[in-house]
Design a protein around this motif. Sequence first.
Motif, PDB file in Angstrom:
ATOM      1  N   ILE A 116      21.290  24.165  35.310  1.00 40.81           N
ATOM      2  CA  ILE A 116      20.124  24.462  34.474  1.00 40.81           C
ATOM      3  C   ILE A 116      19.398  25.691  35.017  1.00 40.81           C
ATOM      4  CG2 ILE A 116      17.888  23.596  33.690  1.00 40.81           C
ATOM      5  CD1 ILE A 116      19.056  20.786  33.806  1.00 40.81           C
ATOM      6  N   GLY A 117      19.023  26.572  34.107  1.00 41.26           N
ATOM      7  CA  GLY A 117      18.259  27.747  34.496  1.00 41.26           C
ATOM      8  C   GLY A 117      19.105  28.958  34.837  1.00 41.26           C
ATOM      9  N   MET A 118      20.433  28.813  34.851  1.00 42.92           N
ATOM     10  CA  MET A 118      21.290  29.949  35.167  1.00 42.92           C
ATOM     11  C   MET A 118      21.260  30.962  34.019  1.00 42.92           C
ATOM     12  SD  MET A 118      23.240  31.485  37.269  1.00 42.92           S
ATOM     13  CE  MET A 118      23.402  30.194  38.513  1.00 42.92           C
ATOM     14  N   ASN A 119      21.102  32.216  34.357  1.00 40.32           N
ATOM     15  CA  ASN A 119      21.069  33.285  33.362  1.00 40.32           C
ATOM     16  C   ASN A 119      22.442  33.422  32.709  1.00 40.32           C
ATOM     17  OD1 ASN A 119      21.071  35.859  32.050  1.00 40.32           O
ATOM     18  ND2 ASN A 119      19.327  36.468  33.316  1.00 40.32           N
ATOM     19  N   ARG A 120      22.494  33.281  31.374  1.00 41.68           N
ATOM     20  CA  ARG A 120      23.769  33.301  30.661  1.00 41.68           C
ATOM     21  C   ARG A 120      23.985  34.590  29.875  1.00 41.68           C
ATOM     22  NH1 ARG A 120      24.489  27.117  28.261  1.00 41.68           N
ATOM     23  NH2 ARG A 120      23.969  26.021  30.208  1.00 41.68           N
ATOM     24  N   THR A 121      23.158  35.582  30.067  1.00 42.61           N
ATOM     25  CA  THR A 121      23.351  36.834  29.342  1.00 42.61           C
ATOM     26  C   THR A 121      24.685  37.458  29.744  1.00 42.61           C
ATOM     27  OG1 THR A 121      22.165  38.071  31.047  1.00 42.61           O
ATOM     28  CG2 THR A 121      20.883  37.264  29.165  1.00 42.61           C
ATOM     29  N   PRO A 122      25.355  38.163  28.819  1.00 42.38           N
ATOM     30  CA  PRO A 122      26.689  38.703  29.115  1.00 42.38           C
ATOM     31  C   PRO A 122      26.749  39.562  30.370  1.00 42.38           C
ATOM     32  CG  PRO A 122      26.264  38.824  26.764  1.00 42.38           C
ATOM     33  CD  PRO A 122      24.988  38.367  27.400  1.00 42.38           C
ATOM     34  N   ALA A 123      25.785  40.454  30.550  1.00 45.38           N
ATOM     35  CA  ALA A 123      25.835  41.356  31.701  1.00 45.38           C
ATOM     36  C   ALA A 123      25.727  40.593  33.018  1.00 45.38           C
ATOM     37  CB  ALA A 123      24.716  42.393  31.596  1.00 45.38           C
ATOM     38  N   LYS A 124      24.799  39.637  33.087  1.00 40.86           N
ATOM     39  CA  LYS A 124      24.610  38.864  34.317  1.00 40.86           C
ATOM     40  C   LYS A 124      25.826  37.989  34.606  1.00 40.86           C
ATOM     41  CE  LYS A 124      20.284  39.920  35.456  1.00 40.86           C
ATOM     42  NZ  LYS A 124      19.891  40.490  36.767  1.00 40.86           N
ATOM     43  N   SER A 125      26.339  37.340  33.568  1.00 43.61           N
ATOM     44  CA  SER A 125      27.477  36.446  33.753  1.00 43.61           C
ATOM     45  C   SER A 125      28.719  37.214  34.188  1.00 43.61           C
ATOM     46  CB  SER A 125      27.752  35.684  32.454  1.00 43.61           C
ATOM     47  OG  SER A 125      28.859  34.828  32.607  1.00 43.61           O
ATOM     48  N   LEU A 126      28.963  38.351  33.537  1.00 42.00           N
ATOM     49  CA  LEU A 126      30.134  39.153  33.890  1.00 42.00           C
ATOM     50  C   LEU A 126      30.030  39.663  35.321  1.00 42.00           C
ATOM     51  CD1 LEU A 126      32.781  40.363  32.889  1.00 42.00           C
ATOM     52  CD2 LEU A 126      31.486  42.355  32.101  1.00 42.00           C
ATOM     53  N   ARG A 127      28.840  40.063  35.731  1.00 46.28           N
ATOM     54  CA  ARG A 127      28.658  40.543  37.096  1.00 46.28           C
ATOM     55  C   ARG A 127      28.931  39.438  38.103  1.00 46.28           C
ATOM     56  NH1 ARG A 127      30.279  43.703  39.702  1.00 46.28           N
ATOM     57  NH2 ARG A 127      29.776  45.115  37.991  1.00 46.28           N
ATOM     58  N   ARG A 128      28.423  38.228  37.840  1.00 46.40           N
ATOM     59  CA  ARG A 128      28.682  37.111  38.760  1.00 46.40           C
ATOM     60  C   ARG A 128      30.174  36.803  38.830  1.00 46.40           C
ATOM     61  NH1 ARG A 128      24.241  34.589  36.028  1.00 46.40           N
ATOM     62  NH2 ARG A 128      25.755  33.306  34.891  1.00 46.40           N
ATOM     63  N   LEU A 129      30.829  36.842  37.670  1.00 49.55           N
ATOM     64  CA  LEU A 129      32.255  36.530  37.633  1.00 49.55           C
ATOM     65  C   LEU A 129      33.050  37.539  38.450  1.00 49.55           C
ATOM     66  CD1 LEU A 129      34.480  34.727  36.453  1.00 49.55           C
ATOM     67  CD2 LEU A 129      34.538  36.224  34.453  1.00 49.55           C
ATOM     68  N   LEU A 130      32.769  38.816  38.263  1.00 48.24           N
ATOM     69  CA  LEU A 130      33.503  39.847  38.994  1.00 48.24           C
ATOM     70  C   LEU A 130      33.140  39.855  40.478  1.00 48.24           C
ATOM     71  CD1 LEU A 130      33.469  42.791  36.426  1.00 48.24           C
ATOM     72  CD2 LEU A 130      35.317  41.193  36.943  1.00 48.24           C
ATOM     73  N   ASP A 131      31.915  39.445  40.799  1.00 48.66           N
ATOM     74  CA  ASP A 131      31.523  39.358  42.208  1.00 48.66           C
ATOM     75  C   ASP A 131      32.299  38.263  42.939  1.00 48.66           C
ATOM     76  OD1 ASP A 131      29.774  41.443  42.062  1.00 48.66           O
ATOM     77  OD2 ASP A 131      27.968  40.212  41.866  1.00 48.66           O
ATOM     78  N   SER A 132      32.884  37.338  42.177  1.00 48.61           N
ATOM     79  CA  SER A 132      33.676  36.264  42.788  1.00 48.61           C
ATOM     80  C   SER A 132      35.097  36.715  43.118  1.00 48.61           C
ATOM     81  CB  SER A 132      33.739  35.056  41.840  1.00 48.61           C
ATOM     82  OG  SER A 132      32.451  34.543  41.572  1.00 48.61           O
ATOM     83  N   ILE A 133      35.454  37.919  42.694  1.00 50.97           N
ATOM     84  CA  ILE A 133      36.817  38.424  42.874  1.00 50.97           C
ATOM     85  C   ILE A 133      36.846  39.441  44.016  1.00 50.97           C
ATOM     86  CG2 ILE A 133      38.767  39.553  41.750  1.00 50.97           C
ATOM     87  CD1 ILE A 133      37.974  36.842  40.532  1.00 50.97           C
ATOM     88  N   GLY A 134      37.738  39.230  44.967  1.00 46.97           N
ATOM     89  CA  GLY A 134      37.904  40.191  46.049  1.00 46.97           C
ATOM     90  C   GLY A 134      38.839  41.321  45.638  1.00 46.97           C
ATOM     91  N   VAL A 135      38.724  42.460  46.294  1.00 49.61           N
ATOM     92  CA  VAL A 135      39.567  43.618  45.992  1.00 49.61           C
ATOM     93  C   VAL A 135      39.992  44.274  47.298  1.00 49.61           C
ATOM     94  CG1 VAL A 135      39.756  45.792  44.734  1.00 49.61           C
ATOM     95  CG2 VAL A 135      38.245  44.015  43.877  1.00 49.61           C
ATOM     96  N   THR A 136      41.241  44.707  47.357  1.00 49.77           N
ATOM     97  CA  THR A 136      41.723  45.424  48.533  1.00 49.77           C
ATOM     98  C   THR A 136      42.760  46.453  48.105  1.00 49.77           C
ATOM     99  OG1 THR A 136      42.623  45.165  50.771  1.00 49.77           O
ATOM    100  CG2 THR A 136      43.629  43.837  49.035  1.00 49.77           C
ATOM    101  N   ILE A 137      42.955  47.453  48.941  1.00 53.99           N
ATOM    102  CA  ILE A 137      43.973  48.472  48.687  1.00 53.99           C
ATOM    103  C   ILE A 137      44.662  48.785  50.009  1.00 53.99           C
ATOM    104  CG2 ILE A 137      42.261  50.323  48.910  1.00 53.99           C
ATOM    105  CD1 ILE A 137      43.930  51.943  46.895  1.00 53.99           C
ATOM    106  N   SER A 138      45.972  48.851  49.982  1.00 51.82           N
ATOM    107  CA  SER A 138      46.726  49.077  51.217  1.00 51.82           C
ATOM    108  C   SER A 138      46.513  50.501  51.724  1.00 51.82           C
ATOM    109  CB  SER A 138      48.220  48.838  50.968  1.00 51.82           C
ATOM    110  OG  SER A 138      48.765  49.870  50.160  1.00 51.82           O
ATOM    111  N   GLN A 139      46.743  50.687  53.006  1.00 54.16           N
ATOM    112  CA  GLN A 139      46.594  52.017  53.588  1.00 54.16           C
ATOM    113  C   GLN A 139      47.605  52.993  52.987  1.00 54.16           C
ATOM    114  OE1 GLN A 139      44.062  52.910  55.844  1.00 54.16           O
ATOM    115  NE2 GLN A 139      44.783  54.903  55.125  1.00 54.16           N
ATOM    116  N   ASP A 140      48.820  52.514  52.727  1.00 58.95           N
ATOM    117  CA  ASP A 140      49.837  53.379  52.120  1.00 58.95           C
ATOM    118  C   ASP A 140      49.398  53.879  50.751  1.00 58.95           C
ATOM    119  OD1 ASP A 140      51.530  53.287  54.243  1.00 58.95           O
ATOM    120  OD2 ASP A 140      52.915  51.819  53.382  1.00 58.95           O
TER     121      ASP A 140
END
Length: 285
Positions: free
Chosen positions: A141-165
């Motif tokens: 209850i009370g969680m912001n459900r607007t598209p921008a906020k929700s999408l940001r939270r979702l993507l913040d849950s995803i890690g990203v890495t790139i190899s040195q090569d």
Amino acid sequence: MRTLYEALYRACIDNPWSPDHKQIAGLLLGADRVVVDEQLAIDIDDEVERHPWSVESNTDLINWPEKPLWIEWPLAATIIKESGIGASTGILICPHPDFQEVLMAISGWRKDGDADANHSYAAAFIDKDKLRYSATVARSIGMNRTPAKSLRRLLDSIGVTISQDFQDELLLKFKDDDAVIGEALKSATGEIPFTLALLMLRSSDGLLTETSETLEDGETQVRLTRTPVEPPRKTWLDRLNPNRLVGFKRKARFTNPYIAWQTPVRAEPASPLHAEDVGSEAVGD
């Protein structure tokens, strides 16, 4: 023309730079292959764009792949969508070799008419435990459900890495422009919301139809289409708001939850006047 899968595999095999390209080719070769019907892809893309919260709050319902999985769909990739160029897009999802609760994802894309395909140099890391927890928080209850906020939270849950090569390759190609590394990291996560939505729908019975197809090379792939369903009986509430039940809806909230899905009721285009109607109105004037 080759499928996106075939074009991407060939691009990785033929690439003379980092050996990481060959590693991606090997994962593609052993992956199950899924192709998404165009209308299904459009419907999912539309819902993800309008209501990403309906994905964020239900990722705990996903049955995750246990082996490499390649998914492709006939829409423009996020990285080139703003230019208006039509394309095919795909994503390779693989269980992490060392961490049971983590999956790796590499995106691929091709512009319409192009023979060559590209892939993200960075890899996205999907932590299943983290997404399950995030889904519970998103439903609070009370969680912001607007598209921008929700999408940001979702993507913040995803890690990203790139190899040195891959970093070295990009810096050589783009003359030490550090901005290219940031673009590479961005390209790794653009297709994640769509992918999570598709996996979520595939995990709920009765929403998608899977048809096995045998290809010219003898390999098989699964084609996903929307399963036709009878629309629910309308009530007086539906007359007031035809789209009140639209989107990915969680049902049986506390026991055996599942996803129900309806697409929006869109207004029909106005019918043009018949020539005789126009003539009669003119006479009346």
